[in-house]
Write an enzyme that holds these catalytic residues in place. Structure first.
Site, PDB file in Angstrom:
ATOM      1  N   GLY A  31       3.604  40.157  -7.757  1.00 38.16           N
ATOM      2  CA  GLY A  31       4.764  40.297  -7.037  1.00 38.16           C
ATOM      3  C   GLY A  31       4.588  40.496  -5.603  1.00 38.16           C
ATOM      4  N   HIS A  34       6.520  35.819  -1.702  1.00 39.24           N
ATOM      5  CA  HIS A  34       6.741  35.027  -0.398  1.00 39.24           C
ATOM      6  C   HIS A  34       6.764  33.747  -0.947  1.00 39.24           C
ATOM      7  CE1 HIS A  34       2.324  34.341  -0.824  1.00 39.24           C
ATOM      8  NE2 HIS A  34       1.972  35.883  -0.937  1.00 39.24           N
ATOM      9  N   GLU A  35       6.666  32.872   0.158  1.00 38.41           N
ATOM     10  CA  GLU A  35       6.522  31.433   0.141  1.00 38.41           C
ATOM     11  C   GLU A  35       5.552  30.886  -0.928  1.00 38.41           C
ATOM     12  OE1 GLU A  35       9.038  29.119   0.364  1.00 38.41           O
ATOM     13  OE2 GLU A  35      10.537  30.699   1.122  1.00 38.41           O
ATOM     14  N   HIS A  37       3.997  32.362  -3.350  1.00 33.76           N
ATOM     15  CA  HIS A  37       4.199  32.347  -4.788  1.00 33.76           C
ATOM     16  C   HIS A  37       5.289  31.267  -5.107  1.00 33.76           C
ATOM     17  CE1 HIS A  37       3.180  36.871  -3.931  1.00 33.76           C
ATOM     18  NE2 HIS A  37       2.289  36.448  -4.735  1.00 33.76           N
ATOM     19  N   ASP A 150      -6.542  32.116  -3.037  1.00 37.24           N
ATOM     20  CA  ASP A 150      -7.804  32.903  -3.620  1.00 37.24           C
ATOM     21  C   ASP A 150      -8.488  31.901  -3.977  1.00 37.24           C
ATOM     22  OD1 ASP A 150      -6.427  35.707  -3.230  1.00 37.24           O
ATOM     23  OD2 ASP A 150      -4.905  34.382  -3.867  1.00 37.24           O
ATOM     24  N   SER A 185       0.648  36.159   2.643  1.00 37.64           N
ATOM     25  CA  SER A 185       0.124  37.161   1.567  1.00 37.64           C
ATOM     26  C   SER A 185       0.770  38.336   1.665  1.00 37.64           C
ATOM     27  CB  SER A 185      -1.175  37.658   2.356  1.00 37.64           C
ATOM     28  OG  SER A 185      -1.680  38.751   1.489  1.00 37.64           O
ATOM     29  N   ARG A 187       0.018  41.334   1.419  1.00 35.42           N
ATOM     30  CA  ARG A 187      -0.585  42.274   2.187  1.00 35.42           C
ATOM     31  C   ARG A 187      -0.354  42.020   3.649  1.00 35.42           C
ATOM     32  NH1 ARG A 187      -5.041  42.039  -1.761  1.00 35.42           N
ATOM     33  NH2 ARG A 187      -5.236  44.000  -2.680  1.00 35.42           N
TER      34      ARG A 187
END
Ligand code: AMP
Length: 294
Positions: A31, A34-35, A37, A150, A185, A187
């Site tokens: 979840g 961002h772009e 995903h 990833d 990311s 994060r």
């Protein structure tokens, strides 16, 4: 768009889709979209009849000192974005259903998982493969989408699929970046303005490696040395690893040849970020291909 939280309901819905001969595309996520995903979701929308996206911040892939509690969450915003991208089902399972008391079964892919991120995150990949296996069992998708962001995770999942004879096609999609090159990311939200600026050194170091290889350099040690020097021009960057590895074995290679993954993990302030590029050096040693980094 339907939101499903119950495992049984998700299983039933997926079963009906399979009975109707629908091609099911699935994107597992944690979840805070961002772009990156959304690019996975949009591709699935083009290729599959039914698009299922899961949102689950998977506790067992976080180490004891990692950011599970503060991992960014915004389910309402994610719902809106998912709707806009044409998601059919947003699957948001609950912790207590995914890992009920007494849960004790894990999926481990040996070999690939001890390297790169596995060195500083020894239980991370077993958490990832276990949750992905569970989600695959619940949904039984035809195609599952992962990001090259990833890369090690994507390779580990592909290995699991092959080793366990699972009937799921894995698509690995390119890294989506900010204009300044920083890989998107969830994060990144932790970064202050100045940390964000210095975080762009990660992509710059990867571009430097690419330039060196294009210029004919084939000695991994020399390339890594220059990448590290560039990263350490910032006093707030601390390097976890800078590695050049074979894409199949993830073993470090002294000389660049064939398809190589150049990967960085670095801590900026308190935030651990990863990024990579894949470069293919063909036999005539001149032609090469690489991820078209923006
Ligand atoms: P996460 O929610 O961070 O677990 O990511 C869910 C999926 O999105 C994973 O397959 C990631 O590799 C992928 N992803 C994350 N960031 C990016 C990005 N910047 N570009 C492409 N894919 C990404």
């Amino acid at each position: 768009m339907k939101i499903i939280t119950e495992l049984d309901k998700m299983k039933t819905y997926a079963k009906i889709m399979r009975k109707e001969n629908k091609l099911v595309g699935f994107i597992p996520t944690m979840g805070y979209f961002h772009e990156g995903h959304l690019s996975l979701i949009k591709t699935a929308r083009k290729q599959a009849d039914v698009v299922i996206v899961s949102i689950f911040v998977n506790p067992i892939q976080f180490g004891p000192k990692e950011d599970l509690e503060k991992y960014p969450r915004d389910i309402k915003r994610d719902e809106e974005l998912a709707k806009t991208c044409g998601v059919d089902i947003l699957f948001c399972p609950k912790n207590k259903d995914m890992y009920p008391e007494g849960f004790s079964t894990y999926v481990e892919v040996e070999g690939l998982t001890e390297k790169l991120c596995g060195k500083s995150r020894p239980t991370h990949f077993r958490g990832v493969t276990t949750v992905v296996m569970k989600l695959f069992e619940i949904i039984k998708p035809d195609i599952a989408y992962f990001g090259q962001k990833d890369a090690q995770q994507a390779f580990v999942i592909k290995k699991m699929i092959g080793d366990l004879n699972m009937d799921i096609a894995i698509k690995i999609m390119p890294i989506v970046r900010e204009k300044d090159g920083l890989a998107m990311s969830s994060r990144n939200v932790y970064l202050t303005k100045s940390e964000k600026k210095d975080a762009t050194l990660i992509h710059k170091a990867l571009k430097l490696a690419e330039e060196l290889i294009t210029g004919g350099e084939r000695d991994s040690k020399k390339i890594i040395k220059k990448m590290r020097e560039l990263l350490l021009t910032s006093s707030i960057v601390s390097i976890d690893y800078v590695s050049i590895v074979d894409t199949r074995s993830l073993k470090e290679i002294p000389t660049i040849e064939g398809e190589v993954l150049i990967a960085i993990a670095a801590v900026i302030g308190k935030t651990r970020l990863i990024d990579n590029i894949i470069i293919k050096v063909t036999e005539d040693e001149k032609a090469y291909e690489c991820e078209k980094s923006k």
